[in-house]
Design an enzyme around this catalytic site. Structure first.
Site, short mmCIF file in Angstrom:
data_model
loop_
_atom_site.label_atom_id
_atom_site.label_comp_id
_atom_site.label_asym_id
_atom_site.label_seq_id
_atom_site.Cartn_x
_atom_site.Cartn_y
_atom_site.Cartn_z
N ASP A 161 -14.46 -3.48 -1.77
CA ASP A 161 -14.63 -2.69 -0.54
C ASP A 161 -15.35 -3.27 0.31
O ASP A 161 -16.42 -2.85 -0.01
CB ASP A 161 -13.88 -1.67 -0.11
CG ASP A 161 -12.29 -1.21 -0.15
OD1 ASP A 161 -12.06 -2.53 -0.35
OD2 ASP A 161 -11.93 -0.80 -0.47
N ASP B 7 0.83 -1.16 0.21
CA ASP B 7 0.02 -0.13 0.49
C ASP B 7 1.20 1.38 -0.15
O ASP B 7 1.70 1.28 1.25
CB ASP B 7 -0.82 0.19 1.49
CG ASP B 7 -2.39 -1.28 0.90
OD1 ASP B 7 -2.18 -1.42 0.40
OD2 ASP B 7 -2.52 -1.42 2.60
#
Lengths: 256, 214
Positions: free
Chosen positions: A131, A12
């Site tokens: 998500d 990330d």
């Protein structure tokens, strides 16, 4: 001859540095993405995923240069996500050396974008990132909803139905992150992963919540995932990729 | 100087191929190109491919790469990769049916729906990830690569060559399918050597040393 289950370390990134948010808010610095990617490749990682976690929120493009640097040094598949909004964005990433792009927010706003992208570049390089957060209460049948912008914005979309729609539109793979588990180290949301894996025909990558190696095993055996993604357990040296593979193999999972 | 042309018809990710080749060779000139002269001057040709077959063949024909390849395979080694391998067959059923280049007899078909693995789980398509490749024929391209090594695949379609003599590598998902083809100066694989770490790099190394015509 059996296809191996994959272990995918996730980088990330923000401003060219690898970070890992706890529930996407409290961010710690874990280093240089090129060095980390190379280290994981040498250790036997099966793929690398590079996500620009703030791209969507702040309108920032994932750094093409970083992708190019990684692709020049690692000879395993590289998926790039964050801020992928146009066919040109996809072409730029593929040309920089990415093998797949992960589309998240743009797919929610424009589901046809996934269809256009798959038609143009082939389903094999189109990953739809989902998500999802559990919205059903105690005693109710399980229900998960799609959220965008790092888990901040609800969409009202049912996660299982959404996954099926994305696959119908040409997604070649689903990257599923449980927003309830991300950063918790409590393990994957196994019911969520299983519900989506069994509803779609394409491979599923489980993400969000890995705290130990047994969680990786459960993601595959109970969550029915084809690949497991983790960040912090690898970044901070709690476990290495070879340790993870040895553990999984010991539990009867085929690994490379 | 070993001149390698990676044929570019605008369908993505050719730089990974070029970088992998550069990584394993010395005294190399690697060109990612669709230029006729550059291809004709190359000692070796790599024919990669990513994407949907209709678009790939559209560009291949528009750029005259089909005719060029027929000429190039006469006198130099050619390495087909993934959709590049598929494009060498006669016909693909992708996108409602697409005629291909036809250097190998046979077609390209999709993995069937509802495939079930050994553990009873539903098998996903695309076939994506690391699978074993059994070397079913000897070939200089397999030098220093252990039999049943794992290579990285990502594909929903696979080739079905008419002649089993052309098959030099097989994998299984769950049924056996052709993972590598070879005939005269052409060697072609369904997997991505540029994404298959050590064994993949070894395959490129072998290609740089292979002079064709086994």
């Amino acid at each position: 001859m059996t296809l191996a289950k994959r272990i995918i370390p996730c980088l990330d990134c923000e401003n060219g540095r690898v970070v890992k948010g706890v529930q996407f808010v409290d961010i710690r610095d874990a280093g240089d993405p090129v060095e980390i990617a190379k280290r994981y490749c040498d250790q036997g990682a099966d793929e690398i995923t590079f996500l620009d976690i703030t791209a969507s929120h702040e309108g920032r493009q994932t750094t093409i240069d970083t992708v190019r640097d990684i692709a020049g040094q690692v000879f395993i598949p590289l998926t790039v996500g964050g801020g992928i909004r146009t066919l040109q964005d996809i072409r730029d990433m593929l040309n920089a050396g990415a093998d797949k792009v992960a589309i998240n927010t743009s797919a929610v706003y424009n589901p046809d974008f996934v269809r256009e992208a798959a038609d143009k570049f082939g389903s094999q390089c189109i990953v739809v990132a989902i998500d999802a957060k559990k919205v059903s209460g105690e005693g109710e049948p399980d229900k998960w909803e799609i959220f965008t912008h790092g888990g901040r914005n609800p969409t009202g979309l049912d996660a299982v139905e959404w996954a099926k729609k994305m696959v119908a539109n040409g997604a070649g793979e689903i990257l599923l992150t449980s927003m309830d588990r991300d950063g918790t180290k409590d393990g994957f949301d196994l019911a969520l992963n299983r519900a989506i894996s069994e509803a779609v025909s394409v491979p599923l990558i489980a993400s969000g919540g890995v705290g130990n190696l047994q969680h990786l095993v459960e993601g595959i055996t109970e969550g029915k995932a084809d690949a497991v993604l983790a960040a912090s357990i690898f970044h901070f040296g709690e476990y290495s990729i070879p340790e993870a593979k040895e553990y999984m193999a010991g539990k009867g999972i085929v690994v490379r | 100087m070993n001149r390698v042309a990676v044929i570019d018809y605008g369908m993505g990710n050719l730089h990974s191929v070029a970088k992998a080749v550069e990584h394993v060779g010395d005294n190399l000139q690697v060109s990612v190109t669709a230029d006729e002269k550059t291809m004709l001057n190359a000692d070796r040709i790599i024919f990669p491919g990513v994407g949907a077959m209709r678009d790939c063949m559209g560009e291949i024909k528009r750029l005259g790469i089909d005719d060029m390849l027929r000429r190039l395979v006469e006198d130099r080694p050619v390495f087909g990769i993934c959709v590049g391998m598929q494009a060498l067959m006669q016909h693909s059923e992708e996108n409602g049916g697409v005629d291909c280049i036809g250097l190998f007899e046979g077609n390209v078909v999709r993995f069937p729906k509802d495939m079930v693995g050994e553990d009873g789980d539903h098998l996903k398509v695309p076939h994506m990830g690391w699978n074993e490749v059994k070397q079913t024929g000897t070939h200089p391209m397999w030098n220093n690569i252990e039999d049943n090594s794992r290579f990285y695949f990502v594909h929903s379609y696979f080739v079905t060559p008419t002649s089993h003599d052309d098959v030099v590598g097989e994998s299984a998902y769950p049924e056996t399918f052709t993972a590598a083809l070879a005939k005269k100066n052409v060697f072609a694989v369904q997997f991505h050597p540029e994404k298959s770490q050590t064994v993949g790099l070894q395959l490129y190394k072998n290609f740089l040393e292979w002079d064709g015509c086994v």
